[in-house]
Every structure is written in structure tokens, then in C-alpha cells.
Design an enzyme around this catalytic site. Structure first.
Site, mmCIF file in Angstrom:
data_model
loop_
_atom_site.group_PDB
_atom_site.id
_atom_site.type_symbol
_atom_site.label_atom_id
_atom_site.label_comp_id
_atom_site.label_asym_id
_atom_site.label_seq_id
_atom_site.Cartn_x
_atom_site.Cartn_y
_atom_site.Cartn_z
ATOM 1 N N GLY A 173 0.807 -1.206 0.000
ATOM 2 C CA GLY A 173 0.000 0.000 0.000
ATOM 3 C C GLY A 173 0.845 1.262 0.000
ATOM 4 N N GLY A 189 -0.106 4.413 0.434
ATOM 5 C CA GLY A 189 -0.779 5.566 1.037
ATOM 6 C C GLY A 189 0.185 6.335 1.924
ATOM 7 C CB VAL A 223 -1.884 -7.854 -2.013
ATOM 8 C CG1 VAL A 223 -1.842 -8.904 -0.924
ATOM 9 C CG2 VAL A 223 -0.539 -7.165 -2.160
ATOM 10 C CD GLU A 258 -13.446 18.372 3.723
ATOM 11 O OE1 GLU A 258 -12.679 18.906 4.548
ATOM 12 O OE2 GLU A 258 -13.185 17.285 3.172
ATOM 13 C CG ASP A 302 -7.340 4.633 7.026
ATOM 14 O OD1 ASP A 302 -6.811 5.415 7.832
ATOM 15 O OD2 ASP A 302 -7.997 5.016 6.036
ATOM 16 C CB ALA A 330 -3.073 11.599 6.548
#
Lengths: 444, 444
Positions: A18, A20, A86, A177, A307, A325
């Protein structure tokens, strides 16, 4: 025929799944460690998810929030990237199964992030719209602009209203948002581009199950966010559950019905675990149980961060850390120290989360920010929001392009990227002759 | 159920098919004319085709060369846009058949442009890659980056070579620009992103049937272009026809074989006519015969402009004008005067083409430019090329984003947008519940 082709360098191999925030920070920090770093991702770019909603509301081009992973690690000698899906893990053999073949690891770090959580509601999953990937955001943009174009072709006002009514479910930052951005489309774009469509034909709802918006922030921020949304014309429905949706009519918990073709689901995310781990360490929300050192429960050489990792060592967060994050970055940093310690036989360090505050924007000049005990709202919070997001965005080019789009939008009230990129008939078939398969999303 | 919903204003209705250079200039010029202007396009944006090749080689984001059509005409009172596919025309009834229903016209202007011409070679059409639309350019970009990623997974060097060998067919400006851009990918991106892939595995061919590159320009420019391409490592094959291609091996006219998975076809374009016009006024290249006043042969109130129009009033261009933007713009301007004249019963004006020169770029600091009798090459020509293209690009935002990308690329030798946007499984199906159909390309 196809093989990962990762050279054996004699150094212990750390495989990170990942790209991220957690994955890339970890890989970067390991650049001087005596290990080989292998990063896998199904995409070849790092995606800046916090601005996805601006792509889907025609405010930013998709490329400006994606940064090629190879570009980040260009000069890192011990680094290898492979674009791969994966499939699963065989912990007993220290082997990861991927779409491009098996990959051996000495240390495995699962940083697969999260995906839209429909909480098992199949109907909503089928008809609602999630937004966690770049292509989803582009599809939503295409879709939203198409709703406007198609409304011009209808004669019946009820039909037009159903087409132009957008319901956003979930009162967290993403929902707020998104609702704010759609209502700015109504305020600034609808009258200019579609003068034939009266404003009253378009409704925007923000539906939240709990008693207030932004439940992770203070009451002050919740009130300011609600005020901001309502001033933009968003109908905020609190204490309201979503019961059912058939693609035409939304049924709410209070039995209210809303005719809408567009239900945007921002009510939650769940972890995307890797197959092959014991079921009892994976929670219903998809997260993997880890100890304070980020080690997956029951394993020494498998870690999970961000996460996907469920760690409950902090009394402030009894249900695990928020899926944001900063947690992923800080856990990535921790693991970048713990893996070398593990190799040297030293004691591992524990995770201590530094909460840097929270932010959410509602629209033009409207945001809320909480840093420590300080609570801000309005234009100054909005400026903070912009600066923080710009700084976190990878790459000089992306920063500049986003900045220009924001300036342009601020000055002109326009949204430059309201184009519909249709799937073309011509090349798509022949370009499919590809070895890398189409994405099969693990855990979905 | 669905209907164009265009109000009848009592004024004569001018329907323009196609939002390219010709169509938008015509529509703009008619803003003060006593007519109703209806613009139709299958897309909701104007596409700046001259920079498509930069999108497909990861140099620009797709959104920066597309400009929303409604944004151009925001304040034009007599203007209506409808996103629609044109199916055909019934000239006897003054009716245009479209995907959103029939549309009546008083004056019709066909400005449908051109599409890739495979000259009837079905095999090449099946396996080769054309590039005339935004989605095609994005698909090519995805495809090119995928070739690099997948090459890493191969063990056999012959297989890698076939995957990394790109053949561009057609030595016009598009072919030269494309070949140059791909070889810059090899020069600047391959060693940085894929140090495991040796440079010699990647070949770029530029195949031209005639004796020189850029046949529409002077010998001087042809030589400079060839020199520039070869210095970048492009293998230029002149006087070479393409015989056959099965997706694996390209057979050339001299019986040479090249193993390549990627044949990019830039050898020609053809007009995209509208069904319902008599066959005898449509040429084999798809263009529609028009008189000097841009009227389609045999009709008073049907015009054609740009790539689709074949006009042979100029001895410099006995086979019709080149399919370039300046011709389309100047013909659009002419028709914007001729339609009001026709309405008033005045004599129509004839077309006189002002040739403003030609330009082609090969790569960084390399271009050729001819303006009048002046012939330029090298860095100064490259600057002219950039200024002309920036000026012609619609919209301040797009200009700024393109400029930043160019600056960034010039300073860093990097290409910011080398990302693969994959089709997502999740939303694409449900977002298909759309009234506007997927593109069915007329004349393909």
C-alpha cells in the site's frame, strides 16, 4: 511467464503493501536502513484522498492529487516498486501472494488503507455512490455534470428535481465537504451554465445519524459547520438514519421520502484486510488487531499501520485511532524504527499518537479548525485548511497546479474542470491486451 | 420522454454540429446576429487537439486541454448548447436527427471535424492505436506507462523489447511530435523510474511512406525534423509503407519485420460526415464538397467548415485545404458573415485563406517553424511553438496549468502525470443509469 523479478540482495526484505500515507513514509524512512524495501500497490501513484471530493465536484483535475510512486523514490537505492494486486498472505512460509506471483518477505507491513463501508446494506451498496478512488471521483464528476446536461432534456419538473437532488449521507468531514462543494456548484455554476434550470429544482441534503455534524470535533465546530452548510442552502438532517434506497427514492428513518437519483455515501469506511490472516484478529470494521508496536496480533514479523490497523492503547481512542493521515504517518515512522530494532534484537518501541488537530472545510471562506485547545472558524480556518492541505500534497508540480486552480476558482467563482470524459469505444478494447489484470479489489 | 427543449424564439435558428475550432468561432461571431444559435457536440468540452500527444505521453493532464463549452458562451444570450450525438440529417425537412431527438433548423453548419483514417486496413485498425479524442489520449498514457511496469515482470529480453518498442506511423507533425515525446520518455524517465530496464531494450521507430518528414513543410524543415528525431534516438524510416500488423509483428513494405506491441497510427485523418447527405458529395476521405461560400454542394442553407469541408478554390491547395485549426477558424468567420447575408438576401462572400505558417515540435528546445518565407529551427522555433499553442488554448486556467507543467518539465526533466488511471469496478456500473447514451461515433 510473469514474475516479480525482485533481486535478492542478501539484506532482509521488507515488503510494504500500500502506497498511502503510511506506506510511503515508512519506505522513505527506511532508505538508510540495512534492508531491501519492496513497495506494492495496485496503482502506480500515491493518492491524496483528502482532496478527492474536489475532483468529483469539478474543482481539481484528477492528476493534480495523484503522484507517481516511482517519482517519490527515484534516488532510493534499496527501494523496489511493483504495481501489483495483493491476493493473500501465507504467514507460515513468509510469502505474499500477488497478481504478479509470489513474493517472499522477511518483514511484512500491511498498509492497505480503507474502503467505503456500506455496513452490509446491499441495496445502498448497489445504488449508492462511494468515493475512495481516483476513478470513482472522476466518475462522480462525469455523473454530476451529466445530471445537469440531462435535466435540460426533461419536461416534467418532478423528474428534473429527482435528477438534480443530491443526498450526501454521513456528517463527518468528507460528507460536509462534499455537500458544501455540491451546493457551491448550485450557487455559482448552475445559474451561469444552465440559466434554463431554476435553482429551486436542485436540493442538497446532508443526512447524519447522530445529533451533530463533525462528531469527532467540538460542539463549537459542529455548530459552525451546520451554520455554514445551511447558509449555502444544504438541508441538514440530524438524528436521521437511512433505511432504504432503490436508486429512485430514499427512505429515511423517520419515514420521510426523498426522490433522488444520487445518493453519495460518506457514512464510513472499513479496513481492507489481506486474506490469509486468522479471522479472529480481524474486526467487523475490517481492521486488523495490532499491539502497541504495530505488530499484527500473533506475529513478530508482520506489521499493520494506518487505517487498517486497530490499536487500542490510548484511552482517548478506546475504539482505535481515527482513520486519518497523521496516524498512518506516525505509525509508519514507528515501524521504520521497529524493524531495524527487531533485526538487531533490540526492544521495540511503542506508539504514542500526537494529535495535531482537526480540520474541515465547508466552502469558500468557510472552515473549522481545532488545534489543541484553539477553536477557529471562518476565513482564517479556511486559510489554515488550504495551507495544511497544500503542504501535505506530494510534489512541486501538484502543489502549483492545485494552487492555481484554487486561486482561479476564488477569483472567478468558476470551476474549470467540469468536463465529462466519456469512455471511448475505439482504443479501450485493444489496449486491454495487458498483462496486469484489471483491479480485483481484495476484501470487497 | 427526452427532448431537446430548445425554445422557439422566432429568430432563424442556426444549428452548428461540432464544438471544435470552427464551430466555436462561428458561434461566438454570431452573438450579435439576429439568429438563434444552437451548438451540438457529443462532448461538453472543446478539445485542444494539437496538445493531445502531450497528454498521451504523460506531459499534461487531460483536463488542461479541454475547456467546458458552456464556459465559453456563458454570457451569449442567443446561444444554446446541447450535448448530443448527431445521427443524421433530413435536408428536405430541415431536420437534424440526434440522440436527444429531432432538431429543426433554418441553417445547418456541419463542423464535425475528422477522425483517424486507417485507409481501409482492417488489421491495422484493429491492432493499431489512434489518437483523436481525450479518452484515447488518456488510454494511450495508461497503456505506455503499463508497458514499462509490465516489462519489469518479464524474464525474456526479446519479450521486453517487443513490449518497449513503439512504432509511430506517419511523418506529419503529429507523428513527429509523438515519436519525439516517446523518445524523451526513454531519455528522461526510463533511467530514473526503471533503472532495471536497460535503454537498449526500448526502440522508437517513425515510419513515413513519402521521401521526407513533414511533407507539408519545406525541405529545410524536413531535414531539421529528421535530424532532431535521430538525435533523440528515433529510427526514422522514410519511403516505407506499412503492409500488415497483427498486434505482435509489424511487416513493412520492404519486408522488414519489427516486433512491437504498440503501433501508433498518425498517418492520416478523414472527415466524419453526417448521414443523410447524398453520397456523391462525400469524398472517399470523408470530406463534404462545398462551394467557395462554404455551402454544401446542392444546398443553400447547409454549410460545412473545417476538416469536414472539401473546398478546392485555391490553386495552392488543389486537393482541398489542410485539416488544421486556422482553416476551420477562418471558415467559421466566413459563415458567420454569410448566414446573415443569406437571411438579408445579400450576395455571399467567398473564402480566401490566409496561411499563417506551420509549426512542428520534436522535443525539448527542438522545433521547426515557417512563417511566410521565414524558416526557423531550434530553440527559437520551439519558443514560438509554445507561445502560439498557449495563446490558442482556451481559458486562463488551462493556460496557467499548461504553462506550469511546461516550466516544471523544462526545469526538472520530469513528467508529472505518469499515472495509470484504471477503470474502477465499483461505480462504473451504477453510474451508467444515464439518459445520454455512450458515444456512438457517426461515420466510424
Amino acid at each position: 511467464m510473469m514474475q516479480p523479478n525482485i533481486p535478492e540482495t542478501g539484506q532482509p526484505r521488507v515488503v510494504i503493501v500500500g502506497g498511502g500515507f503510511g506506506g510511503i513514509h515508512l519506505a522513505k524512512k527506511l532508505r538508510h536502513a540495512p534492508v531491501q524495501v519492496v513497495l506494492l500497490d495496485r496503482n502506480n501513484y500515491h493518492l491524496f484522498q483528502p482532496l478527492l471530493y474536489q475532483v468529483s465536484t469539478a474543482g481539481l483535475e484528477p492528476d493534480s492529487i495523484a503522484f507517481p510512486l516511482r517519482g517519490i523514490f527515484g534516488r532510493q537505492k534499496n527501494f523496489h516498486f511493483r504495481m501489483a494486486e495483493v491476493i493473500g498472505v501465507r504467514p507460515a512460509e513468509n510469502v505474499l501472494e500477488t497478481g504478479i506471483g509470489d513474493i517472499r518477505y522477511d518483514h511484512l507491513v500491511i498498509a492497505t488503507g480503507s474502503n467505503t463501508n456500506f455496513f452490509g446494506n446491499k441495496l445502498i451498496e448497489e445504488h449508492g455512490i462511494g468515493m475512495k478512488s481516483l476513478i470513482e471521483a472522476v466518475q462522480i464528476r462525469n455523473y454530476v455534470v451529466k445530471q445537469f446536461e440531462e435535466s435540460l432534456l426533461m419536461a416534467d419538473e418532478a423528474e428534473i428535481k429527482a435528477k438534480l437532488t443530491f443526498v450526501v449521507v454521513g456528517g463527518g468531514p468528507t460528507g460536509v465537504e462534499m455537500a458544501g462543494a455540491i451546493s457551491e456548484l448550485r450557487k455559482y455554476i448552475l445559474p451561469k451554465d444552465y440559466p434554463e434550470l431554476p435553482l429551486h429544482c436542485m436540493d442538497i441534503y446532508l443526512v447524519e445519524m447522530g445529533p451533530r455534524l463533525l462528531p469527532a470535533m467540538s460542539n463549537y465546530s459542529s455548530e459552525k459547520a451546520q451554520e455554514g452548510c445551511e447558509r449555502l442552502g444544504v438541508k441538514v438532517l440530524l438524528n436521521t438514519a437511512v433505511k432504504d434506497y432503490d436508486g429512485q427514492t430514499l427512505l429515511l428513518g423517520n419515514d420521510q421520502r426523498i426522490a433522488t437519483k444520487s445518493l453519495i455515501w460518506a457514512a464510513g469506511v472499513k479496513g481492507v484486510p489481506v486474506k490469509g490472516l486468522p479471522a479472529d484478529i480481524i474486526l467487523p470494521n475490517g481492521r486488523i488487531l495490532v499491539n502497541e508496536q504495530c505488530q499484527v496480533k500473533g506475529y513478530t514479523n508482520i506489521f499493520a499501520i494506518g487505517d487498517i490497523a486497530q490499536m487500542t492503547n490510548d484511552p482517548r481512542f478506546p475504539k482505535g485511532y481515527p482513520m486519518v493521515a497523521p496516524v498512518a504517518i506516525q505509525q509508519g515512522n514507528l515501524v521504520s524504527e521497529n524493524i531495524p530494532r527487531l533485526i538487531k534484537g533490540q526492544a521495540l518501541q511503542s506508539f504514542h499518537y500526537t494529535d495535531k488537530g482537526s480540520l474541515a472545510t465547508i466552502g469558500r471562506n468557510k472552515a473549522v479548525a481545532e488545534v489543541g485547545k484553539m477553536k477557529l472558524s471562518g476565513r482564517f480556518a479556511w486559510l489554515i485548511w488550504m495551507v495544511v492541505h497544500l503542504m501535505s500534497l506530494l510534489g512541486f508540480r501538484n502543489k502549483m497546479v492545485v494552487l492555481i486552480n484554487w486561486f482561479y476558482r476564488y477569483l472567478t467563482f468558476d470551476r474549470g474542470t467540469r468536463i465529462i470524459i466519456k469512455r471511448g469505444a475505439a482504443n479501450i478494447v485493444k489496449l486491454r491486451q495487458s498483462v496486469l489484470t484489471e483491479p480485483e479489489i481484495v476484501g470487497r
